[in-house]
Scaffold this active site. Structure first.
Site, PDB file in Angstrom:
ATOM      1  N   GLY A  46      46.496  55.270  44.990  1.00  0.00           N
ATOM      2  CA  GLY A  46      46.199  56.672  45.650  1.00  0.00           C
ATOM      3  C   GLY A  46      45.421  57.802  45.431  1.00  0.00           C
ATOM      4  CD  GLN A  51      42.674  62.736  42.992  1.00  0.00           C
ATOM      5  OE1 GLN A  51      44.004  61.772  43.916  1.00  0.00           O
ATOM      6  NE2 GLN A  51      43.385  61.765  41.696  1.00  0.00           N
ATOM      7  CB  CYS A  93      47.003  61.729  37.763  1.00  0.00           C
ATOM      8  SG  CYS A  93      45.681  62.584  38.887  1.00  0.00           S
ATOM      9  CG  LEU A  94      42.725  57.412  40.369  1.00  0.00           C
ATOM     10  CD1 LEU A  94      42.413  56.455  40.883  1.00  0.00           C
ATOM     11  CD2 LEU A  94      42.910  56.942  38.902  1.00  0.00           C
ATOM     12  CG  HIS A 135      51.333  61.884  42.550  1.00  0.00           C
ATOM     13  ND1 HIS A 135      50.987  62.135  40.683  1.00  0.00           N
ATOM     14  CD2 HIS A 135      49.552  62.054  42.487  1.00  0.00           C
ATOM     15  CE1 HIS A 135      49.563  62.010  40.555  1.00  0.00           C
ATOM     16  NE2 HIS A 135      48.894  62.023  40.618  1.00  0.00           N
ATOM     17  CD  GLU A 136      47.411  60.596  45.655  1.00  0.00           C
ATOM     18  OE1 GLU A 136      46.998  61.239  45.176  1.00  0.00           O
ATOM     19  OE2 GLU A 136      48.014  59.293  44.457  1.00  0.00           O
ATOM     20  CG  HIS A 139      46.196  65.337  43.920  1.00  0.00           C
ATOM     21  ND1 HIS A 139      45.111  65.435  43.319  1.00  0.00           N
ATOM     22  CD2 HIS A 139      46.382  64.013  43.186  1.00  0.00           C
ATOM     23  CE1 HIS A 139      45.923  64.994  41.669  1.00  0.00           C
ATOM     24  NE2 HIS A 139      46.298  64.019  42.109  1.00  0.00           N
TER      25      HIS A 139
HETATM   26  O1  K1U Z   1      44.759  59.881  40.990  1.00  0.00           O
HETATM   27  C1  K1U Z   1      46.084  59.726  41.843  1.00  0.00           C
HETATM   28  O2  K1U Z   1      46.089  59.982  42.601  1.00  0.00           O
HETATM   29  C2  K1U Z   1      46.118  58.112  41.893  1.00  0.00           C
HETATM   30  C3  K1U Z   1      46.983  57.763  41.419  1.00  0.00           C
HETATM   31  C4  K1U Z   1      48.615  57.645  42.181  1.00  0.00           C
HETATM   32  C5  K1U Z   1      49.949  57.600  41.406  1.00  0.00           C
HETATM   33  C6  K1U Z   1      50.429  56.733  40.478  1.00  0.00           C
HETATM   34  C7  K1U Z   1      51.544  56.831  39.949  1.00  0.00           C
HETATM   35  C8  K1U Z   1      52.757  57.249  40.445  1.00  0.00           C
HETATM   36  C9  K1U Z   1      51.793  58.764  41.347  1.00  0.00           C
HETATM   37  C10 K1U Z   1      50.695  58.150  42.080  1.00  0.00           C
HETATM   38  C11 K1U Z   1      47.038  56.575  40.679  1.00  0.00           C
HETATM   39  O3  K1U Z   1      46.569  55.710  41.128  1.00  0.00           O
HETATM   40  S1  K1U Z   1      47.252  56.526  38.785  1.00  0.00           S
HETATM   41  C12 K1U Z   1      46.580  54.879  39.109  1.00  0.00           C
HETATM   42  C13 K1U Z   1      47.658  53.542  38.900  1.00  0.00           C
HETATM   43  O4  K1U Z   1      48.076  53.831  39.121  1.00  0.00           O
HETATM   44  C14 K1U Z   1      47.382  52.505  39.417  1.00  0.00           C
HETATM   45  C15 K1U Z   1      46.018  51.572  38.643  1.00  0.00           C
HETATM   46  C16 K1U Z   1      46.195  50.286  38.290  1.00  0.00           C
HETATM   47  C17 K1U Z   1      47.135  49.469  39.340  1.00  0.00           C
HETATM   48  C18 K1U Z   1      48.111  50.421  39.449  1.00  0.00           C
HETATM   49  C19 K1U Z   1      48.290  51.429  39.051  1.00  0.00           C
HETATM   50 ZN    ZN Z   2      46.674  62.551  41.339  1.00  0.00          ZN
END
Ligand code: K1U
Ligand code: ZN
Length: 173
Positions: A46, A51, A93-94, A135-136, A139
């Protein structure tokens, strides 16, 4: 499509409130394309526009595991109903790289939004999709998942990321 730089905590821009989009036009679609490209490259599941430094109420999500991509685009999302029952997921979260923590959120949510074409849509999300949407959407209000942790845990993470940023700045400049 362009891969954009993802802002990381403690960048003050991440705490900005995002604003509604007036019209889903080509400029907004280009923003969504760039967001998706940036999210796939990271990789993540996401991304919210803030971001990448754009304070607009736009989110992209793709939970598909197979090669076939199934992106979801949410413009001006609003939650109509949240369930009373909660679910716990380990969130990442990225913008908070390398950190993961369990967060409790309503396990279902009913969301109204505009899609890639600007059409009105509604979705009743559950499981990881419900968690990811919430979560998004956080943000868009300047909220990060670490805000739900104890002060001790949050401060530890923020200090660690600040130190990492300083080290990286010295290397890159
Ligand atoms: O930064 C963000 O908002 C994105 C975040 C979204 C998220 C992940 C887990 C729970 C709630 C919201 C991510 O994508 S973190 C990376 C991640 O979860 C992932 C990366 C590669 C493969 C699978 C998952
Ligand atoms: Zn995030």
């Amino acid at each position: 499509m362009t891969i954009r730089k993802i802002l990381t905590e403690p960048d003050p821009l991440l705490r900005q409130i995002s604003h509604d989009i007036e019209k889903v036009d080509d400029e907004v679609r280009k923003l969504m394309d760039d967001m998706l490209e940036t999210m796939y490259a990271a990789p993540g599941i996401g991304l919210a526009a803030i971001q990448i430094g754009v304070p607009k109420r736009v989110i992209v999500i793709d939970l598909s595991k197979a090669k076939e991509k199934k992106p979801l685009y949410f413009v001006n999302p609003i939650v109509i109903i949240k369930s009373k029952n909660n679910a716990t997921y380990e969130e990442g979260c990225l913008s908070v790289p390398g950190q993961f923590a369990e967060v409790d959120r309503p396990d279902k949510c009913h969301v109204r939004y505009l899609d890639y074409e600007g059409q009105k849509k509604e979705i009743i999300a559950e499981g990881l999709l419900a968690t990811c949407i919430q979560h998004e959407m956080d943000h868009l209000k300047g909220i990060l998942f670490i805000d739900y942790l104890s002060k001790l845990k949050k401060n530890y993470i923020v200090k660690k990321l600040s130190k990492q940023k300083k080290v990286l700045e010295r290397i890159v400049v």
